[in-house]
Design a protein around this motif. Structure first.
Motif, PDB file in Angstrom:
ATOM      1  N   TYR A  69     111.662 -32.039  53.332  1.00  0.00           N
ATOM      2  CA  TYR A  69     110.882 -32.388  54.524  1.00  0.00           C
ATOM      3  C   TYR A  69     111.912 -32.713  55.606  1.00  0.00           C
ATOM      4  O   TYR A  69     112.157 -33.868  55.938  1.00  0.00           O
ATOM      5  CB  TYR A  69     109.947 -33.559  54.222  1.00  0.00           C
ATOM      6  CG  TYR A  69     108.972 -33.219  53.122  1.00  0.00           C
ATOM      7  CD1 TYR A  69     107.731 -32.653  53.409  1.00  0.00           C
ATOM      8  CD2 TYR A  69     109.317 -33.395  51.776  1.00  0.00           C
ATOM      9  CE1 TYR A  69     106.850 -32.295  52.381  1.00  0.00           C
ATOM     10  CE2 TYR A  69     108.452 -33.042  50.758  1.00  0.00           C
ATOM     11  CZ  TYR A  69     107.220 -32.489  51.075  1.00  0.00           C
ATOM     12  OH  TYR A  69     106.354 -32.126  50.062  1.00  0.00           O
ATOM     13  N   ARG A  70     112.525 -31.621  56.110  1.00  0.00           N
ATOM     14  CA  ARG A  70     113.676 -31.783  57.007  1.00  0.00           C
ATOM     15  C   ARG A  70     113.548 -30.960  58.283  1.00  0.00           C
ATOM     16  O   ARG A  70     114.467 -30.939  59.095  1.00  0.00           O
ATOM     17  CB  ARG A  70     114.958 -31.394  56.262  1.00  0.00           C
ATOM     18  CG  ARG A  70     115.074 -29.897  56.022  1.00  0.00           C
ATOM     19  CD  ARG A  70     116.066 -29.491  54.957  1.00  0.00           C
ATOM     20  NE  ARG A  70     117.389 -30.069  55.052  1.00  0.00           N
ATOM     21  CZ  ARG A  70     118.380 -29.790  54.190  1.00  0.00           C
ATOM     22  NH1 ARG A  70     118.165 -28.934  53.188  1.00  0.00           N
ATOM     23  NH2 ARG A  70     119.560 -30.333  54.326  1.00  0.00           N
ATOM     24  N   HIS A  71     112.438 -30.253  58.468  1.00  0.00           N
ATOM     25  CA  HIS A  71     112.295 -29.418  59.661  1.00  0.00           C
ATOM     26  C   HIS A  71     112.384 -30.278  60.921  1.00  0.00           C
ATOM     27  O   HIS A  71     111.706 -31.295  61.045  1.00  0.00           O
ATOM     28  CB  HIS A  71     110.968 -28.669  59.632  1.00  0.00           C
ATOM     29  CG  HIS A  71     110.733 -27.827  60.858  1.00  0.00           C
ATOM     30  ND1 HIS A  71     111.478 -26.690  61.127  1.00  0.00           N
ATOM     31  CD2 HIS A  71     109.863 -27.970  61.896  1.00  0.00           C
ATOM     32  CE1 HIS A  71     111.069 -26.164  62.267  1.00  0.00           C
ATOM     33  NE2 HIS A  71     110.089 -26.922  62.749  1.00  0.00           N
ATOM     34  N   MET A  86     119.979 -36.924  53.515  1.00  0.00           N
ATOM     35  CA  MET A  86     118.567 -37.292  53.560  1.00  0.00           C
ATOM     36  C   MET A  86     118.247 -38.385  52.551  1.00  0.00           C
ATOM     37  O   MET A  86     118.994 -38.588  51.585  1.00  0.00           O
ATOM     38  CB  MET A  86     117.700 -36.064  53.252  1.00  0.00           C
ATOM     39  CG  MET A  86     117.851 -34.939  54.251  1.00  0.00           C
ATOM     40  SD  MET A  86     116.948 -33.445  53.728  1.00  0.00           S
ATOM     41  CE  MET A  86     118.030 -32.876  52.428  1.00  0.00           C
ATOM     42  N   VAL A  87     117.149 -39.057  52.765  1.00  0.00           N
ATOM     43  CA  VAL A  87     116.624 -39.956  51.750  1.00  0.00           C
ATOM     44  C   VAL A  87     116.036 -39.091  50.645  1.00  0.00           C
ATOM     45  O   VAL A  87     115.320 -38.122  50.904  1.00  0.00           O
ATOM     46  CB  VAL A  87     115.544 -40.883  52.338  1.00  0.00           C
ATOM     47  CG1 VAL A  87     114.795 -41.603  51.219  1.00  0.00           C
ATOM     48  CG2 VAL A  87     116.172 -41.891  53.282  1.00  0.00           C
ATOM     49  N   MET A  88     116.381 -39.403  49.420  1.00  0.00           N
ATOM     50  CA  MET A  88     115.882 -38.659  48.269  1.00  0.00           C
ATOM     51  C   MET A  88     114.924 -39.523  47.459  1.00  0.00           C
ATOM     52  O   MET A  88     115.239 -40.662  47.123  1.00  0.00           O
ATOM     53  CB  MET A  88     117.040 -38.223  47.373  1.00  0.00           C
ATOM     54  CG  MET A  88     116.596 -37.596  46.066  1.00  0.00           C
ATOM     55  SD  MET A  88     117.980 -37.015  45.061  1.00  0.00           S
ATOM     56  CE  MET A  88     118.818 -38.548  44.670  1.00  0.00           C
ATOM     57  N   MET A  89     113.766 -38.975  47.159  1.00  0.00           N
ATOM     58  CA  MET A  89     112.820 -39.639  46.274  1.00  0.00           C
ATOM     59  C   MET A  89     113.003 -39.010  44.889  1.00  0.00           C
ATOM     60  O   MET A  89     112.661 -37.852  44.665  1.00  0.00           O
ATOM     61  CB  MET A  89     111.396 -39.458  46.781  1.00  0.00           C
ATOM     62  CG  MET A  89     111.178 -40.014  48.193  1.00  0.00           C
ATOM     63  SD  MET A  89     111.651 -41.764  48.360  1.00  0.00           S
ATOM     64  CE  MET A  89     110.383 -42.537  47.350  1.00  0.00           C
ATOM     65  N   THR A 101     114.959 -39.045  60.316  1.00  0.00           N
ATOM     66  CA  THR A 101     115.876 -38.759  59.221  1.00  0.00           C
ATOM     67  C   THR A 101     115.162 -37.869  58.206  1.00  0.00           C
ATOM     68  O   THR A 101     113.984 -38.052  57.933  1.00  0.00           O
ATOM     69  CB  THR A 101     116.312 -40.070  58.544  1.00  0.00           C
ATOM     70  OG1 THR A 101     116.914 -40.918  59.527  1.00  0.00           O
ATOM     71  CG2 THR A 101     117.290 -39.813  57.420  1.00  0.00           C
ATOM     72  N   GLY A 102     115.876 -36.892  57.652  1.00  0.00           N
ATOM     73  CA  GLY A 102     115.280 -35.975  56.684  1.00  0.00           C
ATOM     74  C   GLY A 102     114.940 -36.662  55.362  1.00  0.00           C
ATOM     75  O   GLY A 102     115.479 -37.710  55.007  1.00  0.00           O
ATOM     76  N   LEU A 103     114.020 -36.033  54.639  1.00  0.00           N
ATOM     77  CA  LEU A 103     113.528 -36.574  53.372  1.00  0.00           C
ATOM     78  C   LEU A 103     113.368 -35.432  52.377  1.00  0.00           C
ATOM     79  O   LEU A 103     113.011 -34.319  52.753  1.00  0.00           O
ATOM     80  CB  LEU A 103     112.172 -37.249  53.601  1.00  0.00           C
ATOM     81  CG  LEU A 103     111.361 -37.699  52.386  1.00  0.00           C
ATOM     82  CD1 LEU A 103     112.000 -38.929  51.749  1.00  0.00           C
ATOM     83  CD2 LEU A 103     109.916 -37.990  52.791  1.00  0.00           C
ATOM     84  N   SER A 107     114.673 -32.246  61.813  1.00  0.00           N
ATOM     85  CA  SER A 107     115.212 -33.575  61.518  1.00  0.00           C
ATOM     86  C   SER A 107     116.300 -33.936  62.522  1.00  0.00           C
ATOM     87  O   SER A 107     116.771 -33.087  63.285  1.00  0.00           O
ATOM     88  CB  SER A 107     115.803 -33.608  60.108  1.00  0.00           C
ATOM     89  OG  SER A 107     116.933 -32.746  60.042  1.00  0.00           O
ATOM     90  N   ALA A 108     116.714 -35.185  62.494  1.00  0.00           N
ATOM     91  CA  ALA A 108     117.769 -35.639  63.399  1.00  0.00           C
ATOM     92  C   ALA A 108     119.045 -34.820  63.219  1.00  0.00           C
ATOM     93  O   ALA A 108     119.681 -34.398  64.195  1.00  0.00           O
ATOM     94  CB  ALA A 108     118.048 -37.119  63.159  1.00  0.00           C
ATOM     95  N   ALA A 109     119.411 -34.555  61.973  1.00  0.00           N
ATOM     96  CA  ALA A 109     120.653 -33.817  61.712  1.00  0.00           C
ATOM     97  C   ALA A 109     120.591 -32.394  62.249  1.00  0.00           C
ATOM     98  O   ALA A 109     121.620 -31.836  62.650  1.00  0.00           O
ATOM     99  CB  ALA A 109     120.950 -33.798  60.217  1.00  0.00           C
ATOM    100  N   SER A 110     119.414 -31.803  62.274  1.00  0.00           N
ATOM    101  CA  SER A 110     119.298 -30.433  62.780  1.00  0.00           C
ATOM    102  C   SER A 110     119.577 -30.365  64.277  1.00  0.00           C
ATOM    103  O   SER A 110     119.725 -29.276  64.832  1.00  0.00           O
ATOM    104  CB  SER A 110     117.902 -29.874  62.484  1.00  0.00           C
ATOM    105  OG  SER A 110     116.913 -30.466  63.315  1.00  0.00           O
TER     106      SER A 110
END
Length: 316
Positions: free
Chosen positions: A105-107, A11-14, A87-89, A109-112
């Motif tokens: 914030y991955r519910h 995921m993109v990480m902030m 994409t997840g974040l 998401s594409a990977a899931s």
């Protein structure tokens, strides 16, 4: 030919520029994080050929992730994109006191949305190791089925399976987690739990008991991570506690476990015994805590040799 293949969500990480509650943080650095890609990058920096597979959103974040991981020398030829999910974040919250927090914030998401049909048997079959974590089966039923299919492919082609539990309590119930993880322990050749993971899954925080229970389930090698103290490594013949490496100041501990896993598999690939492989794992894991970011602190082989005193540093 690849030494290792791994798959999972990145995921993109902030990442906040300073420590403290996110309520009061306004400046962030965009990075990326994902246990399996952290592991892949760690192994690539140690000189190995690694492939990483996932599904990303057809968006700028997905393009950034693929480009970054490919730029670190990891093969991304099997990565797939979808326009039907993002994409997840996630946001990292770093604290000077206590553990860092992560907000996902991955519910959906594409990977899931990874599914068994996304796998290439030929791609997995060429590797010596298939590395998995307990995060992927927690994302969705289709991800769980994908993991099981990957293991079946590995077994069929004499590819060793390594497993880092990497428990994420925010993703599923403890009951479901125990059911799935204990089943995966039975199917893995190498299992690398932490003390807390052992207590959650097996009901004990005794390293030797954790190792014994997982060996009894069918694993060939178990490495129980003990944090700064090092790790206990065990197989059916012996157990040995391997001391860790001291770090003057821990800057960011997230990603250290992935570095540990990369170090151990690197040692195995180089033909080291399980104790020396654990020493390397401890060194890589410790080194990873010295820099902000999940992968930015992962060392090269030469940096590990300098860190452990095997080679003299030449700085000028």
């Amino acid at each position: 030919m690849l030494d290792v293949v791994t798959l999972g969500e990145t995921m993109v990480m902030m990442n906040p520029v300073e420590a403290g509650s996110l309520k009061y943080i306004y400046d962030y650095k965009k990075q990326l994080g994902g246990a399996e890609s952290n592991f892949a990058i760690g192994l690539a920096r140690l000189g190995h050929q690694v492939g990483w597979f996932s599904k990303l959103g057809k968006d700028p974040h997905g393009e950034y992730i693929k480009s970054f991981i490919r730029g670190e020398g990891v093969d991304t030829s099997q990565v797939k994109f979808t326009s039907k999910a993002p994409t997840g974040l996630y946001f990292k919250e770093r604290r000077e006191l206590g553990e860092s927090n992560v907000y996902y914030y991955r519910h959906d998401s594409a990977a899931s949305r990874m599914k068994p049909e996304d796998l290439s048997e030929d791609y997995i079959a060429q590797a010596k190791y298939l590395h998995l974590t307990g995060i992927t089966p927690a994302l969705s039923d289709s991800c769980h089925k994908t993991i099981l299919e990957a293991i079946e492919i590995a077994n069929k082609n004499n590819v060793k399976v390594s497993l880092d539990p990497n428990l994420r309590l925010k993703l599923w119930s403890k009951e479901r987690m125990r059911e799935v993880m204990l089943d995966l322990f039975k199917q893995a050749d190498i299992v690398m739990p932490g003390i807390e993971e052992g207590e959650i899954l097996l009901g004990t925080d005794d390293p030797e008991e954790i190792a014994d229970q997982i060996l009894d389930l069918g694993a060939e090698i178990v490495i129980v991570k003990l944090g700064a103290e090092g790790a206990l490594v065990a197989n059916k013949e012996a157990k040995e506690e391997v001391a860790g490496y001291s770090v003057e100041r821990v800057v960011d501990s997230i990603g250290a476990g992935d570095g540990f896993a990369a170090g151990f598999i690197s040692g195995q690939l180089r033909g080291a015994n399980i104790v020396d492989s654990t020493k390397l794992a401890n060194a890589v894991g410790a080194f990873a805590t010295t820099v902000i970011g999940d992968v930015e602190g992962l060392p090269t082989k030469e940096e590990v040799e300098v860190f452990t005193g095997q080679k003299e540093a030449i700085t000028r």
